[in-house]
Design a protein around this motif. Structure first.
Motif, PDB file in Angstrom:
ATOM      1  N   GLY A   1     -22.819   2.385 -82.878  1.00 28.83           N
ATOM      2  CA  GLY A   1     -22.682   1.429 -81.780  1.00 28.83           C
ATOM      3  C   GLY A   1     -22.222   2.047 -80.476  1.00 28.83           C
ATOM      4  N   GLY A   2     -22.588   3.280 -80.219  1.00 22.30           N
ATOM      5  CA  GLY A   2     -22.200   3.948 -78.986  1.00 22.30           C
ATOM      6  C   GLY A   2     -20.874   4.676 -79.069  1.00 22.30           C
ATOM      7  N   LEU A   3     -20.173   4.550 -80.221  1.00 18.87           N
ATOM      8  CA  LEU A   3     -18.910   5.264 -80.397  1.00 18.87           C
ATOM      9  C   LEU A   3     -19.131   6.538 -81.197  1.00 18.87           C
ATOM     10  CD1 LEU A   3     -16.492   2.323 -81.249  1.00 18.87           C
ATOM     11  CD2 LEU A   3     -16.700   3.537 -79.074  1.00 18.87           C
ATOM     12  N   ILE A   4     -18.359   7.570 -80.890  1.00 20.55           N
ATOM     13  CA  ILE A   4     -18.414   8.831 -81.608  1.00 20.55           C
ATOM     14  C   ILE A   4     -17.253   8.855 -82.584  1.00 20.55           C
ATOM     15  CG2 ILE A   4     -18.293  11.332 -81.409  1.00 20.55           C
ATOM     16  CD1 ILE A   4     -19.315  10.986 -78.502  1.00 20.55           C
ATOM     17  N   ASP A   5     -17.548   9.093 -83.850  1.00 20.89           N
ATOM     18  CA  ASP A   5     -16.518   9.190 -84.894  1.00 20.89           C
ATOM     19  C   ASP A   5     -15.445   8.101 -84.768  1.00 20.89           C
ATOM     20  OD1 ASP A   5     -17.659  11.324 -86.232  1.00 20.89           O
ATOM     21  OD2 ASP A   5     -16.548  12.821 -85.090  1.00 20.89           O
ATOM     22  N   ARG A   6     -15.847   6.883 -84.538  1.00 19.02           N
ATOM     23  CA  ARG A   6     -14.939   5.725 -84.485  1.00 19.02           C
ATOM     24  C   ARG A   6     -13.712   5.980 -83.600  1.00 19.02           C
ATOM     25  NH1 ARG A   6     -16.812   6.557 -89.471  1.00 19.02           N
ATOM     26  NH2 ARG A   6     -18.025   4.931 -90.440  1.00 19.02           N
ATOM     27  N   GLY A   7     -13.945   6.399 -82.375  1.00 20.13           N
ATOM     28  CA  GLY A   7     -12.842   6.554 -81.438  1.00 20.13           C
ATOM     29  C   GLY A   7     -12.638   7.951 -80.896  1.00 20.13           C
ATOM     30  N   ALA A   8     -13.387   8.934 -81.378  1.00 27.28           N
ATOM     31  CA  ALA A   8     -13.243  10.307 -80.881  1.00 27.28           C
ATOM     32  C   ALA A   8     -14.141  10.541 -79.668  1.00 27.28           C
ATOM     33  CB  ALA A   8     -13.582  11.304 -81.983  1.00 27.28           C
ATOM     34  N   GLY A   9     -14.596   9.471 -79.067  1.00 32.46           N
ATOM     35  CA  GLY A   9     -15.442   9.566 -77.892  1.00 32.46           C
ATOM     36  C   GLY A   9     -16.462   8.448 -77.887  1.00 32.46           C
ATOM     37  N   PHE A  10     -17.371   8.532 -76.919  1.00 29.04           N
ATOM     38  CA  PHE A  10     -18.398   7.491 -76.809  1.00 29.04           C
ATOM     39  C   PHE A  10     -19.627   8.039 -76.103  1.00 29.04           C
ATOM     40  CE2 PHE A  10     -15.956   7.265 -72.943  1.00 29.04           C
ATOM     41  CZ  PHE A  10     -16.877   6.979 -71.947  1.00 29.04           C
ATOM     42  N   ILE A  11     -20.685   7.244 -76.139  1.00 28.63           N
ATOM     43  CA  ILE A  11     -21.924   7.543 -75.420  1.00 28.63           C
ATOM     44  C   ILE A  11     -21.976   6.570 -74.253  1.00 28.63           C
ATOM     45  CG2 ILE A  11     -24.446   7.603 -75.547  1.00 28.63           C
ATOM     46  CD1 ILE A  11     -24.121   7.715 -78.638  1.00 28.63           C
ATOM     47  N   GLY A  12     -22.393   7.037 -73.091  1.00 29.21           N
ATOM     48  CA  GLY A  12     -22.545   6.119 -71.966  1.00 29.21           C
ATOM     49  C   GLY A  12     -22.294   6.782 -70.641  1.00 29.21           C
ATOM     50  N   ILE A  13     -21.707   6.008 -69.747  1.00 29.70           N
ATOM     51  CA  ILE A  13     -21.359   6.472 -68.416  1.00 29.70           C
ATOM     52  C   ILE A  13     -19.863   6.245 -68.285  1.00 29.70           C
ATOM     53  CG2 ILE A  13     -21.747   6.118 -65.940  1.00 29.70           C
ATOM     54  CD1 ILE A  13     -24.490   4.866 -66.813  1.00 29.70           C
TER      55      ILE A  13
ATOM     56  N   GLY B   1     -16.408   5.060 -67.544  1.00 31.46           N
ATOM     57  CA  GLY B   1     -15.965   3.810 -66.954  1.00 31.46           C
ATOM     58  C   GLY B   1     -16.787   2.603 -67.350  1.00 31.46           C
ATOM     59  N   SER B   2     -17.899   2.835 -68.072  1.00 29.82           N
ATOM     60  CA  SER B   2     -18.761   1.698 -68.424  1.00 29.82           C
ATOM     61  C   SER B   2     -18.681   1.325 -69.900  1.00 29.82           C
ATOM     62  CB  SER B   2     -20.211   1.992 -68.057  1.00 29.82           C
ATOM     63  OG  SER B   2     -20.747   2.967 -68.944  1.00 29.82           O
ATOM     64  N   GLY B   3     -17.972   2.113 -70.705  1.00 28.74           N
ATOM     65  CA  GLY B   3     -17.871   1.784 -72.127  1.00 28.74           C
ATOM     66  C   GLY B   3     -19.040   2.312 -72.917  1.00 28.74           C
ATOM     67  N   PRO B   4     -19.012   2.096 -74.247  1.00 31.16           N
ATOM     68  CA  PRO B   4     -20.043   2.656 -75.111  1.00 31.16           C
ATOM     69  C   PRO B   4     -21.426   2.040 -74.902  1.00 31.16           C
ATOM     70  CG  PRO B   4     -18.345   1.514 -76.399  1.00 31.16           C
ATOM     71  CD  PRO B   4     -17.980   1.384 -74.969  1.00 31.16           C
ATOM     72  N   LYS B   5     -22.414   2.898 -74.883  1.00 30.16           N
ATOM     73  CA  LYS B   5     -23.824   2.504 -74.788  1.00 30.16           C
ATOM     74  C   LYS B   5     -24.577   3.252 -75.879  1.00 30.16           C
ATOM     75  CE  LYS B   5     -23.234   0.420 -70.754  1.00 30.16           C
ATOM     76  NZ  LYS B   5     -23.077  -0.995 -70.707  1.00 30.16           N
TER      77      LYS B   5
ATOM     78  N   GLN C   1     -27.326   4.940 -75.145  1.00 31.48           N
ATOM     79  CA  GLN C   1     -27.901   6.096 -74.475  1.00 31.48           C
ATOM     80  C   GLN C   1     -26.980   6.490 -73.336  1.00 31.48           C
ATOM     81  OE1 GLN C   1     -32.091   6.439 -73.830  1.00 31.48           O
ATOM     82  NE2 GLN C   1     -32.513   4.580 -74.990  1.00 31.48           N
ATOM     83  N   GLY C   2     -27.041   7.750 -72.958  1.00 33.88           N
ATOM     84  CA  GLY C   2     -26.208   8.244 -71.869  1.00 33.88           C
ATOM     85  C   GLY C   2     -25.579   9.571 -72.245  1.00 33.88           C
ATOM     86  N   THR C   3     -24.463   9.898 -71.629  1.00 35.28           N
ATOM     87  CA  THR C   3     -23.765  11.162 -71.849  1.00 35.28           C
ATOM     88  C   THR C   3     -22.817  11.042 -73.036  1.00 35.28           C
ATOM     89  OG1 THR C   3     -23.877  11.602 -69.469  1.00 35.28           O
ATOM     90  CG2 THR C   3     -22.278  12.884 -70.741  1.00 35.28           C
ATOM     91  N   LEU C   4     -22.686  12.152 -73.793  1.00 33.39           N
ATOM     92  CA  LEU C   4     -21.706  12.201 -74.883  1.00 33.39           C
ATOM     93  C   LEU C   4     -20.362  12.617 -74.297  1.00 33.39           C
ATOM     94  CD1 LEU C   4     -23.628  14.042 -77.759  1.00 33.39           C
ATOM     95  CD2 LEU C   4     -22.769  11.710 -77.821  1.00 33.39           C
ATOM     96  N   TYR C   5     -19.350  11.770 -74.466  1.00 28.74           N
ATOM     97  CA  TYR C   5     -17.992  12.075 -74.026  1.00 28.74           C
ATOM     98  C   TYR C   5     -17.123  12.211 -75.265  1.00 28.74           C
ATOM     99  CZ  TYR C   5     -19.579  10.740 -69.402  1.00 28.74           C
ATOM    100  OH  TYR C   5     -20.272  10.672 -68.222  1.00 28.74           O
ATOM    101  N   PHE C   6     -16.656  13.423 -75.525  1.00 23.25           N
ATOM    102  CA  PHE C   6     -15.829  13.701 -76.702  1.00 23.25           C
ATOM    103  C   PHE C   6     -14.353  13.722 -76.316  1.00 23.25           C
ATOM    104  CE2 PHE C   6     -19.843  15.621 -77.968  1.00 23.25           C
ATOM    105  CZ  PHE C   6     -19.948  15.226 -79.292  1.00 23.25           C
ATOM    106  N   SER C   7     -13.518  13.249 -77.211  1.00 23.24           N
ATOM    107  CA  SER C   7     -12.075  13.333 -77.031  1.00 23.24           C
ATOM    108  C   SER C   7     -11.440  13.602 -78.395  1.00 23.24           C
ATOM    109  CB  SER C   7     -11.549  12.023 -76.458  1.00 23.24           C
ATOM    110  OG  SER C   7     -10.150  12.086 -76.345  1.00 23.24           O
ATOM    111  N   PRO C   8     -11.037  14.800 -78.704  1.00 24.79           N
ATOM    112  CA  PRO C   8     -11.087  16.027 -77.908  1.00 24.79           C
ATOM    113  C   PRO C   8     -12.481  16.663 -77.975  1.00 24.79           C
ATOM    114  CG  PRO C   8     -10.124  16.506 -80.040  1.00 24.79           C
ATOM    115  CD  PRO C   8     -10.394  15.022 -80.017  1.00 24.79           C
ATOM    116  N   TRP C   9     -12.681  17.645 -77.116  1.00 26.27           N
ATOM    117  CA  TRP C   9     -13.959  18.370 -77.071  1.00 26.27           C
ATOM    118  C   TRP C   9     -14.114  19.193 -78.346  1.00 26.27           C
ATOM    119  CZ3 TRP C   9     -18.280  17.954 -74.523  1.00 26.27           C
ATOM    120  CH2 TRP C   9     -19.202  19.002 -74.552  1.00 26.27           C
ATOM    121  N   PRO C  10     -15.297  19.148 -79.001  1.00 32.09           N
ATOM    122  CA  PRO C  10     -15.502  19.936 -80.235  1.00 32.09           C
ATOM    123  C   PRO C  10     -15.352  21.430 -79.959  1.00 32.09           C
ATOM    124  CG  PRO C  10     -17.272  18.342 -79.943  1.00 32.09           C
ATOM    125  CD  PRO C  10     -16.473  18.332 -78.676  1.00 32.09           C
TER     126      PRO C  10
END
Length: 192
Positions: free
Chosen positions: A21-33, A35-39, A41-50
């Motif tokens: 659903g646009g989330l990476i590993d249930r909270g370790a990041g998201f897909i999108g833009i 400030g816009s929340g999970p989408k 499609q878009g950029t992969l934002y990891f927290s923390p970076w792999p």
């Protein structure tokens, strides 16, 4: 991607990462833009970076449809988490083709030797019997049952003075090798 389906990325450094659903590993990041929340499609934002990914790729890996695209232009498929990795399937298919080719080449070699030995005694019936033995060694259930028949067939050709003892021995080994190629072909074709 569908929002309620768990996906994985077919990339060595991201093989353990899941997308849902646009989330990476249930909270370790998201897909999108940002400030816009999970989408989906878009950029992969990891927290923390792999740690296995270069830092210069940070915030530059994008999801487009069912592909992840890296800044250098390389793309890796996204696949359902319960499905076979596309790269593993491609590798398995390549190995199946390799063993199919070896099987076919060995079958032609055996057929050529026996047909040459039969010479003018060859007939459509003899060729059909030989073709049956060769093709049966490709399929798992029939391979073990047919091998004694094949060895009997070769002994029969030797008894009829069509093959020498050495030719029979060499053909026995060739048939066993053919059966091994058939087993390998089947295992790569059927496995997951």
């Amino acid at each position: 991607m569908l929002r309620d389906v768990l996906y994985r990325i077919d990339h060595p450094a991201l093989s353990g990462v899941t997308l849902l659903g646009g989330l990476i590993d249930r909270g370790a990041g998201f897909i999108g833009i940002k400030g816009s929340g999970p989408k989906l499609q878009g950029t992969l934002y990891f927290s923390p970076w792999p740690r296995d990914l270069p830092q210069q790729y940070r915030d530059q890996i994008t999801v487009k449809g069912m592909m992840v695209q890296f800044p250098d232009g390389t793309e890796y498929p996204i696949y359902k988490a319960d499905a076979e990795r596309p790269s593993k399937k491609a590798e398995r298919d390549q190995m199946a083709r390799h063993y199919r080719h070896q099987f076919s080449a060995k079958a032609e070699e055996i057929s050529g030797v026996i047909t040459a030995a039969l010479g003018d005694r060859s007939s459509p019936t003899a060729e059909k019997i030989l073709a049956g033995y060769l093709s049966n060694l490709q399929r798992n259930p029939e391979r073990d049952m047919r091998m004694p028949e094949v060895m009997g067939y070769l002994r029969g050709l030797e008894a009829a003075s069509i093959l020498s003892d050495q030719q029979r021995t060499e053909l026995s080994a060739a048939f066993k090798e053919l059966a091994a190629f058939g087993a390998s072909w089947n295992s790569f074709s059927d496995s997951r």
